[in-house]
Design a protein around this motif. Structure first.
Motif, PDB file in Angstrom:
ATOM      1  N   LEU A  65       0.814  -1.145  -0.088  1.00 16.50           N
ATOM      2  CA  LEU A  65      -0.050  -0.036  -0.238  1.00 16.50           C
ATOM      3  C   LEU A  65       0.980   1.482   0.095  1.00 16.50           C
ATOM      4  CD1 LEU A  65      -2.570  -1.314   2.724  1.00 16.50           C
ATOM      5  CD2 LEU A  65      -3.007  -1.000  -0.028  1.00 16.50           C
ATOM      6  N   GLY A  66       2.300   1.053   0.001  1.00 15.27           N
ATOM      7  CA  GLY A  66       3.227   2.353   0.000  1.00 15.27           C
ATOM      8  C   GLY A  66       3.228   3.001   1.132  1.00 15.27           C
ATOM      9  N   PHE A  67       2.937   2.563   2.485  1.00 17.28           N
ATOM     10  CA  PHE A  67       2.999   3.026   3.791  1.00 17.28           C
ATOM     11  C   PHE A  67       4.293   2.932   4.431  1.00 17.28           C
ATOM     12  CE2 PHE A  67      -1.945   2.238   3.949  1.00 17.28           C
ATOM     13  CZ  PHE A  67      -2.202   2.896   3.199  1.00 17.28           C
ATOM     14  N   VAL A  68       5.170   1.976   4.219  1.00 13.99           N
ATOM     15  CA  VAL A  68       6.472   1.931   4.903  1.00 13.99           C
ATOM     16  C   VAL A  68       7.545   1.775   3.912  1.00 13.99           C
ATOM     17  CG1 VAL A  68       5.479   0.504   6.733  1.00 13.99           C
ATOM     18  CG2 VAL A  68       6.283  -0.509   4.778  1.00 13.99           C
ATOM     19  N   THR A  69       8.814   1.973   4.189  1.00 15.00           N
ATOM     20  CA  THR A  69      10.064   1.863   3.353  1.00 15.00           C
ATOM     21  C   THR A  69       9.982   0.513   2.658  1.00 15.00           C
ATOM     22  OG1 THR A  69      11.307   1.572   5.006  1.00 15.00           O
ATOM     23  CG2 THR A  69      10.853   3.754   4.450  1.00 15.00           C
ATOM     24  N   GLU A  70      11.060   0.527   1.796  1.00 16.94           N
ATOM     25  CA  GLU A  70      11.025  -0.955   1.166  1.00 16.94           C
ATOM     26  C   GLU A  70      12.233  -1.713   2.068  1.00 16.94           C
ATOM     27  OE1 GLU A  70      14.796   0.344  -1.697  1.00 16.94           O
ATOM     28  OE2 GLU A  70      12.761   0.637  -2.693  1.00 16.94           O
ATOM     29  N   VAL A  71      12.603  -1.235   3.295  1.00 18.00           N
ATOM     30  CA  VAL A  71      13.634  -2.010   4.113  1.00 18.00           C
ATOM     31  C   VAL A  71      12.649  -2.985   4.825  1.00 18.00           C
ATOM     32  CG1 VAL A  71      15.278  -1.857   6.071  1.00 18.00           C
ATOM     33  CG2 VAL A  71      15.081  -0.026   4.321  1.00 18.00           C
ATOM     34  N   GLU A  72      13.080  -4.244   4.627  1.00 22.65           N
ATOM     35  CA  GLU A  72      12.397  -5.246   5.239  1.00 22.65           C
ATOM     36  C   GLU A  72      12.232  -5.112   6.665  1.00 22.65           C
ATOM     37  OE1 GLU A  72      12.171  -8.976   3.969  1.00 22.65           O
ATOM     38  OE2 GLU A  72      12.408  -8.448   1.912  1.00 22.65           O
ATOM     39  N   PRO A  73      11.218  -5.540   7.628  1.00 18.15           N
ATOM     40  CA  PRO A  73      11.208  -5.348   8.974  1.00 18.15           C
ATOM     41  C   PRO A  73      12.228  -6.048   9.699  1.00 18.15           C
ATOM     42  CG  PRO A  73       9.222  -6.530   8.209  1.00 18.15           C
ATOM     43  CD  PRO A  73      10.263  -6.202   7.166  1.00 18.15           C
ATOM     44  N   VAL A  74      12.591  -6.057  10.661  1.00 21.38           N
ATOM     45  CA  VAL A  74      13.190  -6.577  11.769  1.00 21.38           C
ATOM     46  C   VAL A  74      12.072  -7.466  12.592  1.00 21.38           C
ATOM     47  CG1 VAL A  74      14.849  -6.962  13.579  1.00 21.38           C
ATOM     48  CG2 VAL A  74      15.293  -5.570  11.627  1.00 21.38           C
ATOM     49  N   VAL A  75      11.834  -8.840  12.819  1.00 21.91           N
ATOM     50  CA  VAL A  75      11.019  -9.222  13.616  1.00 21.91           C
ATOM     51  C   VAL A  75      11.476 -10.012  14.662  1.00 21.91           C
ATOM     52  CG1 VAL A  75       8.983 -10.697  13.809  1.00 21.91           C
ATOM     53  CG2 VAL A  75       9.292  -9.200  11.777  1.00 21.91           C
ATOM     54  N   LEU A  76      11.198  -9.869  15.927  1.00 19.30           N
ATOM     55  CA  LEU A  76      11.971 -10.730  16.911  1.00 19.30           C
ATOM     56  C   LEU A  76      10.929 -11.295  17.876  1.00 19.30           C
ATOM     57  CD1 LEU A  76      14.439  -7.717  17.962  1.00 19.30           C
ATOM     58  CD2 LEU A  76      14.930 -10.087  16.552  1.00 19.30           C
ATOM     59  N   ARG A  77      11.122 -12.666  18.516  1.00 26.18           N
ATOM     60  CA  ARG A  77      10.350 -13.041  19.525  1.00 26.18           C
ATOM     61  C   ARG A  77      10.992 -13.217  20.787  1.00 26.18           C
ATOM     62  NH1 ARG A  77       9.126 -18.025  22.150  1.00 26.18           N
ATOM     63  NH2 ARG A  77       7.109 -18.407  22.216  1.00 26.18           N
ATOM     64  N   GLU A  78      10.749 -12.698  21.787  1.00 24.10           N
ATOM     65  CA  GLU A  78      11.262 -12.741  23.057  1.00 24.10           C
ATOM     66  C   GLU A  78      11.328 -14.314  23.626  1.00 24.10           C
ATOM     67  OE1 GLU A  78      10.589 -11.441  27.518  1.00 24.10           O
ATOM     68  OE2 GLU A  78       9.350 -10.430  26.174  1.00 24.10           O
ATOM     69  N   LEU A  79      12.462 -14.714  24.190  1.00 19.82           N
ATOM     70  CA  LEU A  79      12.751 -15.852  24.689  1.00 19.82           C
ATOM     71  C   LEU A  79      11.835 -16.361  25.886  1.00 19.82           C
ATOM     72  CD1 LEU A  79      16.826 -16.113  24.710  1.00 19.82           C
ATOM     73  CD2 LEU A  79      15.212 -17.084  22.893  1.00 19.82           C
ATOM     74  N   GLY A  80      11.177 -17.172  25.992  1.00 19.07           N
ATOM     75  CA  GLY A  80      10.467 -17.885  27.053  1.00 19.07           C
ATOM     76  C   GLY A  80       8.981 -17.620  26.994  1.00 19.07           C
ATOM     77  N   GLN A  81       8.451 -16.451  26.269  1.00 18.64           N
ATOM     78  CA  GLN A  81       7.188 -16.197  26.240  1.00 18.64           C
ATOM     79  C   GLN A  81       6.711 -15.488  24.640  1.00 18.64           C
ATOM     80  OE1 GLN A  81       5.848 -13.219  28.818  1.00 18.64           O
ATOM     81  NE2 GLN A  81       7.642 -12.280  29.380  1.00 18.64           N
ATOM     82  N   PRO A  82       5.545 -15.753  24.234  1.00 16.45           N
ATOM     83  CA  PRO A  82       5.344 -15.373  23.003  1.00 16.45           C
ATOM     84  C   PRO A  82       4.944 -13.849  23.019  1.00 16.45           C
ATOM     85  CG  PRO A  82       3.506 -16.370  23.759  1.00 16.45           C
ATOM     86  CD  PRO A  82       4.478 -16.483  25.017  1.00 16.45           C
ATOM     87  N   THR A  83       6.135 -12.888  22.915  1.00  9.54           N
ATOM     88  CA  THR A  83       6.169 -11.622  22.608  1.00  9.54           C
ATOM     89  C   THR A  83       6.966 -11.216  21.456  1.00  9.54           C
ATOM     90  OG1 THR A  83       5.661 -11.126  25.095  1.00  9.54           O
ATOM     91  CG2 THR A  83       6.519  -9.537  23.818  1.00  9.54           C
ATOM     92  N   TYR A  84       6.421 -10.663  20.636  1.00 11.71           N
ATOM     93  CA  TYR A  84       6.916 -10.144  19.265  1.00 11.71           C
ATOM     94  C   TYR A  84       7.206  -8.812  19.339  1.00 11.71           C
ATOM     95  CZ  TYR A  84       5.973 -15.042  17.643  1.00 11.71           C
ATOM     96  OH  TYR A  84       6.066 -16.376  17.661  1.00 11.71           O
ATOM     97  N   VAL A  85       8.409  -8.349  18.442  1.00 14.83           N
ATOM     98  CA  VAL A  85       8.476  -7.008  18.342  1.00 14.83           C
ATOM     99  C   VAL A  85       8.887  -7.074  16.911  1.00 14.83           C
ATOM    100  CG1 VAL A  85      10.397  -5.347  18.750  1.00 14.83           C
ATOM    101  CG2 VAL A  85       9.524  -6.527  20.819  1.00 14.83           C
ATOM    102  N   GLU A  86       8.324  -5.878  16.145  1.00 18.45           N
ATOM    103  CA  GLU A  86       8.540  -5.718  14.800  1.00 18.45           C
ATOM    104  C   GLU A  86       8.706  -4.450  14.606  1.00 18.45           C
ATOM    105  OE1 GLU A  86       5.666  -6.164  10.820  1.00 18.45           O
ATOM    106  OE2 GLU A  86       4.881  -5.307  12.780  1.00 18.45           O
ATOM    107  N   MET A  87       9.822  -4.305  13.779  1.00 14.25           N
ATOM    108  CA  MET A  87      10.593  -2.735  13.800  1.00 14.25           C
ATOM    109  C   MET A  87      10.610  -2.536  12.256  1.00 14.25           C
ATOM    110  SD  MET A  87      14.216  -1.565  14.773  1.00 14.25           S
ATOM    111  CE  MET A  87      15.312  -2.440  13.473  1.00 14.25           C
ATOM    112  N   PHE A  88       9.992  -1.402  11.720  1.00 11.93           N
ATOM    113  CA  PHE A  88       9.914  -0.877  10.475  1.00 11.93           C
ATOM    114  C   PHE A  88       9.973   0.603  10.526  1.00 11.93           C
ATOM    115  CE2 PHE A  88       5.397  -2.043  11.411  1.00 11.93           C
ATOM    116  CZ  PHE A  88       4.937  -0.566  11.180  1.00 11.93           C
ATOM    117  N   THR A  89       9.842   1.183   9.319  1.00 16.86           N
ATOM    118  CA  THR A  89       9.980   2.589   8.931  1.00 16.86           C
ATOM    119  C   THR A  89       9.042   2.833   8.193  1.00 16.86           C
ATOM    120  OG1 THR A  89      12.302   2.460   9.198  1.00 16.86           O
ATOM    121  CG2 THR A  89      11.452   4.638   8.308  1.00 16.86           C
TER     122      THR A  89
END
Length: 109
Positions: free
Chosen positions: A40-64
């Protein structure tokens, strides 16, 4: 007050506290999140970084965001449908909300 023009090239760290019994469903939605924003053209073309916290299902997604992308995403039905589907798969945990979206700017030295 957040001004949309200030959102250009701001990095967002999306934190999702996923219900353990809903993790597979959440991962399927998250795998489509950035791709939808990009198509949709809302974010840059740099792919996101997606992380999952060890031990519990918490995700972090980083994009621009691109200029105006933040505001447009909050009005687009395809994005809203994804967010609405994610919401019941998340939970408040340890006094923290089910999801958080702090925005950052790069620091140059």
């Amino acid at each position: 007050m957040l001004i949309v023009s200030d959102m250009a090239n701001e990095i967002v760290l999306c934190t999702y506290r996923t219900r353990p019994d809903k993790e597979p469903e959440f991962k399927a939605l998250l795998s489509r999140h950035w791709a939808t924003l990009r198509e949709l053209g809302f974010v840059t073309e740099v792919e996101p970084v997606v992380l999952r916290e060890l031990g519990q299902p918490t995700y972090v997604e980083m994009f621009t965001w691109v200029d105006g992308g933040f505001d447009q995403a909050h009005e687009h039905p395809d994005v809203l449908a994804l967010w609405e589907a994610m919401d019941p798969l998340l939970e408040d945990r340890d006094g923290r909300p089910k999801w958080e979206f702090p925005h950052f700017e790069p620091v140059r030295f």
